[in-house]
Every structure is written in C-alpha cells, then in structure tokens.
Design a protein around this motif. Structure first.
Motif, short mmCIF file in Angstrom:
data_model
loop_
_atom_site.label_atom_id
_atom_site.label_comp_id
_atom_site.label_asym_id
_atom_site.label_seq_id
_atom_site.Cartn_x
_atom_site.Cartn_y
_atom_site.Cartn_z
N UNK A 168 35.51 -0.47 3.13
CA UNK A 168 35.84 -1.82 2.71
C UNK A 168 34.88 -2.30 1.63
N UNK A 169 34.07 -1.41 1.08
CA UNK A 169 33.11 -1.75 0.04
C UNK A 169 32.83 -0.52 -0.80
N UNK A 170 32.08 -0.69 -1.89
CA UNK A 170 31.61 0.42 -2.70
C UNK A 170 30.20 0.09 -3.19
N UNK A 171 29.75 0.70 -4.30
CA UNK A 171 28.39 0.47 -4.78
C UNK A 171 28.27 -0.74 -5.69
N UNK A 172 29.35 -1.40 -6.04
CA UNK A 172 29.32 -2.48 -7.01
C UNK A 172 28.82 -3.78 -6.38
N UNK A 173 27.78 -4.38 -6.98
CA UNK A 173 27.16 -5.60 -6.46
C UNK A 173 26.81 -5.43 -4.99
N UNK A 174 26.10 -4.36 -4.69
CA UNK A 174 25.84 -4.03 -3.30
C UNK A 174 24.44 -3.48 -3.11
N UNK A 175 23.76 -3.93 -2.08
CA UNK A 175 22.51 -3.36 -1.60
C UNK A 175 22.76 -2.80 -0.21
N UNK A 176 22.35 -1.57 0.01
CA UNK A 176 22.66 -0.88 1.25
C UNK A 176 21.43 -0.14 1.75
N UNK A 177 20.90 -0.56 2.91
CA UNK A 177 19.85 0.17 3.61
C UNK A 177 20.53 0.97 4.72
N UNK A 178 20.35 2.28 4.75
CA UNK A 178 21.15 3.09 5.67
C UNK A 178 20.33 4.22 6.29
N UNK A 179 20.82 4.67 7.43
CA UNK A 179 20.24 5.82 8.10
C UNK A 179 21.34 6.71 8.64
N UNK A 180 21.08 8.02 8.71
CA UNK A 180 22.08 9.00 9.13
C UNK A 180 21.45 9.99 10.11
N UNK A 181 22.22 10.37 11.11
CA UNK A 181 21.82 11.42 12.05
C UNK A 181 22.95 12.43 12.14
N UNK A 182 22.62 13.70 11.88
CA UNK A 182 23.56 14.81 12.03
C UNK A 182 23.12 15.68 13.20
N UNK A 183 24.08 16.06 14.04
CA UNK A 183 23.82 16.93 15.18
C UNK A 183 24.86 18.05 15.21
N UNK A 184 24.43 19.22 15.68
CA UNK A 184 25.34 20.35 15.85
C UNK A 184 25.24 20.84 17.29
N UNK A 185 26.01 20.24 18.21
CA UNK A 185 25.91 20.61 19.63
C UNK A 185 26.42 22.02 19.92
N UNK A 186 27.36 22.49 19.09
CA UNK A 186 27.93 23.82 19.28
C UNK A 186 28.25 24.40 17.91
#
Length: 502
Positions: free
Chosen positions: A386-404
């Motif tokens: 619902x958004x993109x990079x235009x007129x936007x400030x974004x602080x974000x965090x990501x977690x990737x897991x591989x259980x199998x």
C-alpha cells in the motif's frame, strides 16, 4: 490506477530459455528468504529441436483494506498467470518466444469510491483497469528476443524481454547474490512481478564483460499490462539505462559496486500528473516528464567461520530534469546491515535498515522534490503493497529462518512516516496504461505519521517443479491513514500462491 487516482493524483550473458524456464516467476525480484545453494538446473524439455517451458502461477488473495465511510474494503479474488515458451540455446545465438495468458476472477464491483479513499486495494485496481469487469482474461506475446553471445567481450540482446536493474552480474558468493537479488535489484526498473499481468520491455541490451567488470547499456519502451490484462502494446515512454559493475572477492570477503544512470521520458503529456499541486495547476501542465537518475550502490559480505556471516549495503540516487513545468530535484537512500548466525538449527539471518525517499515541501513553488521510482516492482520492498519509496521514511527489520530443507520463513517489521507532511501518501509502480499516470497519491492532511507493518511469509518447495507460498501482513495505520479512513485505519493482506515450472 493504483489505489485510486484521487489526488491526481539480465545477467552479463542474457539468460537462455532454460534459465527463463526456471525463473519466470522468481527472477531477481523474488523474495528469497535466506541464502542457500541454487537447486540443480532443471532438465531441458525438448520438442524436436526446440526447448519448451511452462510456468503457471495461481493465487487466492484476501484484502482487508483500510475502511472509510463507504465502499467494500473486505473481499477476496483469484488470479492466474500462465506463461508458455519455446526457444533454442546455441553456442553463439539463443532465441526465445513466450506467450502469456492472465486471468483475474471474482473482483469486487463496490471497492472503488470517491477521493480521497479511492480504490480500496488491489482488487479495485484490477476492476478499474479492466473496464469495470469482475472477471477478465486475455492472451498476448510476453517475450520474443534473440541473444547474440560471444561477440568478443560483448553480448547483445534484441526484442521483447524482462529487465531488472542491479541484476547485471550474478555474484559467485551465495549470500552476496541473495543480498543483491532481494535488497538492491528492481528498485527502479522491473517487471512489476507481483501483479497478475506484469510488464516487459521492447528494446536492446548491450553488455561488455571482463572477469571483474561489467558494463551494460539498456534502451527500451515499456509495455502495457500490470493491472490490465491487455499487455501487448507499448507505452509512449522511453527508458535509457547504463551501469558499470565491479566485483571484488577475497578468501573471506565478497562485494559488488555499481555506478549507474537512468533516463526516463514520458511523452504522455495529456495524462494528469500525480503530485501535491492543486488540481488546476496540474491540469494546465502539459509538459513532458524528463528525469535523469544518477546512483551508486555497494553490497558487501564477510564470512567468518566462528561468528557467522555479516552483510551490509548502501544504495543512493539523486534526480534532476523536468517534471512537466517544474524542475525535478529529488533523491533516495537505503542503508542496511545483517548477520547470519553460525547456527545449524533454523539458520537465523537478522537484518535491519533504513530507507528514505524524498518528498516535496512546497506545492506552490517551481520545484518538484518527490523522489520518482520510475518503473519498479514496489512489493519487493513493500510486501503489503500500500506504499512505495516515494515521500517515505522506513525503519525496518527482517528475520529469515530455515526450519527444514524445503521450508523458508521470513518476517518483517516496518515503522514508517512520510518524509514531508506537505506531500502525499504515494503508491504504485509506474506507467501501465496510456491514459493512467501509474502512481497515485492521497493527501497527508498535514500529518507525517503513516503506519507500522508486520508480516510473515512461508515458502515451501514441494517438488523440484512445484512450490507454494503463504503470506500474511497487518498494517496499523497512523494519523495519515486515520484521517482518510476513520472507521478502521488498520489493514490486512493474506494470500496463498502456487507456482509450477516445467
């Protein structure tokens, strides 16, 4: 129109048909959950001397859009995208022809309302873009190109094909390849992969290669499509791009530097531009959009046997030129770092970053300060799109897991605000219809507080040729969204997707 027009608002060697067969729905913009070894290449399926590929993506989507006083914000629909290709791979020449058949079924007929609420989610976008049909389908030529290989150090690709900026070189280090694939490519040029129709480009790519260097030139005109099922014709838009890529690699380190420039010319002077000026000023502006984007990015990984793997990236651009009658002066920046722990169980990979796209601080002057994201795939970096990079400030965090071995999980959290309260809340990914601008904007009402988002995805590789994806995202709207959707400023997206590759 994406979410209401309310405010008026390739590799150094182009891929063979076999590569396209394996990656038609997962090129550089795919949301790879964690670095891991590439699967063995699929066997070539032969029809006499020809190589045949079939790719079929099917998705059921459920939208719970932010809710205002009118309109249907809660609905579901189904879309299918079938691509069938034939080609040949030779020592010096490859060729590939691919047809596409998109279908979109069960769209809501009551999710388009007056501004500023506009189109309530992607189902409303599809409905409006396809002449208010709840069920729609079509077929057209998706790709048709020829690769001339081994022209000394050069390669030449001509015809209709997909293109992803930043994917000119594939690093040999798997973590670096994943970082570039998921965090750098497609920020400015892409195929709008998440949508039911997507886009391609009619043009040419020239690449010059050495073991550590790549120089690529790309000139094209984008096709229609994305939200409308008619994707055969070109748009009256010119796109020019050039990039120099330098690869570095030592025993424990690998990195990639890219310096690039992009030219965008929109000849559709009768289309109302989306920006924060009053309607009367925009309606009187029949000037072309002619924007130059200059950028540089660098991604680096460090492999430690004891501490794990570390990665970081920097990406930045500045823009000048003309936005119709206005002078364009804008920019964007991304910084991100990550750590993959040396833990066999779950293989956790944490990353955090900051993304900034400039906004415009004065709707009445002669300058346009909003970063323009050209022809992107917004969902690669906005998974609840619902958004993109235009007129936007974004602080974000990501977690990737591989259980199998066959299962990968990814979760993200975002805290966002508008870069400038005098500008709009923008969404969209670029031009896709002759009479539609391609980006839309909703008023900020003087606020900057935008949204917090949390999501979770699960990708399961059932067989070598068949995979499934589940996604759930939830957005807690802040003051910008609450002013437009007072009944419920929170939104949700859920979908189940299957992908079959032959």
């Amino acid at each position: 129109m994406l979410f209401g027009q309310q405010i008026q608002t390739p590799a150094s060697q182009p891929p063979s048909s076999t590569t396209l067969q394996a990656q038609s729905f997962a090129p550089p913009q795919a949301m790879a959950p964690a670095p891991r070894k590439d699967p063995s290449p699929p066997a070539k399926h032969k029809l006499g001397p020809l190589e045949v590929s079939i790719n079929w993506r099917a998705r059921a989507e459920g939208w719970n859009w932010f809710q205002g006083k009118t309109g249907n914000s809660d609905y579901g629909f189904f879309d299918s995208l079938l691509r069938v290709g034939i080609g040949q791979t030779g020592e010096r020449i490859d060729w590939f022809i691919e047809g596409e058949q998109p279908s979109i079924l069960g769209l809501p007929n009551d999710a388009v309302v007056a501004a500023p609420q506009g189109q309530l989610g992607l189902g409303a976008n599809y409905y409006a873009a396809n002449n208010n049909h709840t069920n729609t389908a079509n077929g057209f030529l998706k790709q048709a190109f020829v690769n001339f290989k081994h022209l000394g150090p050069a390669g030449l690709k001509l015809g209709r094909f997909e293109y992803f900026d930043g994917a000119e070189v594939k690093p040999s280090d798997p973590l670096l390849a994943t970082v570039i694939q998921t965090r750098i490519t497609s920020r400015l040029i892409s195929n709008f992969a998440f949508t039911a129709v997507q886009r391609t480009y009619d043009g040419a790519t020239l690449s010059l290669n050495s073991p550590e260097n790549n120089l690529t030139f790309f000139a094209s005109r984008p096709t229609q499509g994305v939200f409308q099922v008619k994707g055969m014709d070109e748009l009256n838009v010119d796109l020019y791009y050039g990039a120099y890529t330098r690869s570095v690699k030592t025993q424990h380190n690998a990195g990639e530097l890219r310096i690039f420039a992009l030219g965008y010319i929109d000849h559709r002077t009768l289309v109302l531009k989306t920006d924060n000026r009053p309607t009367a000023l925009r309606a009187a502006d029949f000037g072309k959009i002619e924007i130059a984007t200059y950028g540089v990015d660098y991604a680096h990984v460090y492999n430690s046997e004891r501490a794990g793997k570390f990665d970081f990236l920097l990406w930045g651009v500045v823009q000048n030129g003309s936005w119709g009658n206005l002078a364009q002066h804008a920019g964007a920046f991304v910084g991100e770092g990550g750590w993959q722990l040396p833990v066999a169980v779950l293989k956790p990979w944490f990353s955090a970053g900051y993304s900034y796209g400039s906004g415009d601080d004065n709707p009445n002057d002669s300058r346009h300060g909003t970063f323009f994201q050209v022809l992107t795939t917004p969902r690669q970096y906005a998974r609840f799109p619902f958004y993109n990079m235009m007129n936007n400030e974004d602080f974000y965090g990501t977690l990737n897991l591989t259980p199998a071995k066959k299962l990968a999980l990814r979760t993200e959290a975002h805290a966002m605000r508008l870069a400038d309260a005098n500008d709009l809340w923008y969404s969209g990914g670029g031009a896709f219809q002759p009479g539609t601008f391609g980006y839309t904007g909703r008023p900020s009402n003087g606020h900057r507080g935008f949204a917090n988002v949390w999501d979770l995805s699960a990708d399961y590789q059932v067989t070598h040729s068949f995979s499934t994806t589940f996604y759930y995202g939830h957005a807690w709207g802040k003051s910008v969204i609450a002013a437009i959707y007072p009944k419920d400023p929170n939104g949700q997206l859920i979908f189940l997707e299957t992908n079959f590759h032959f």
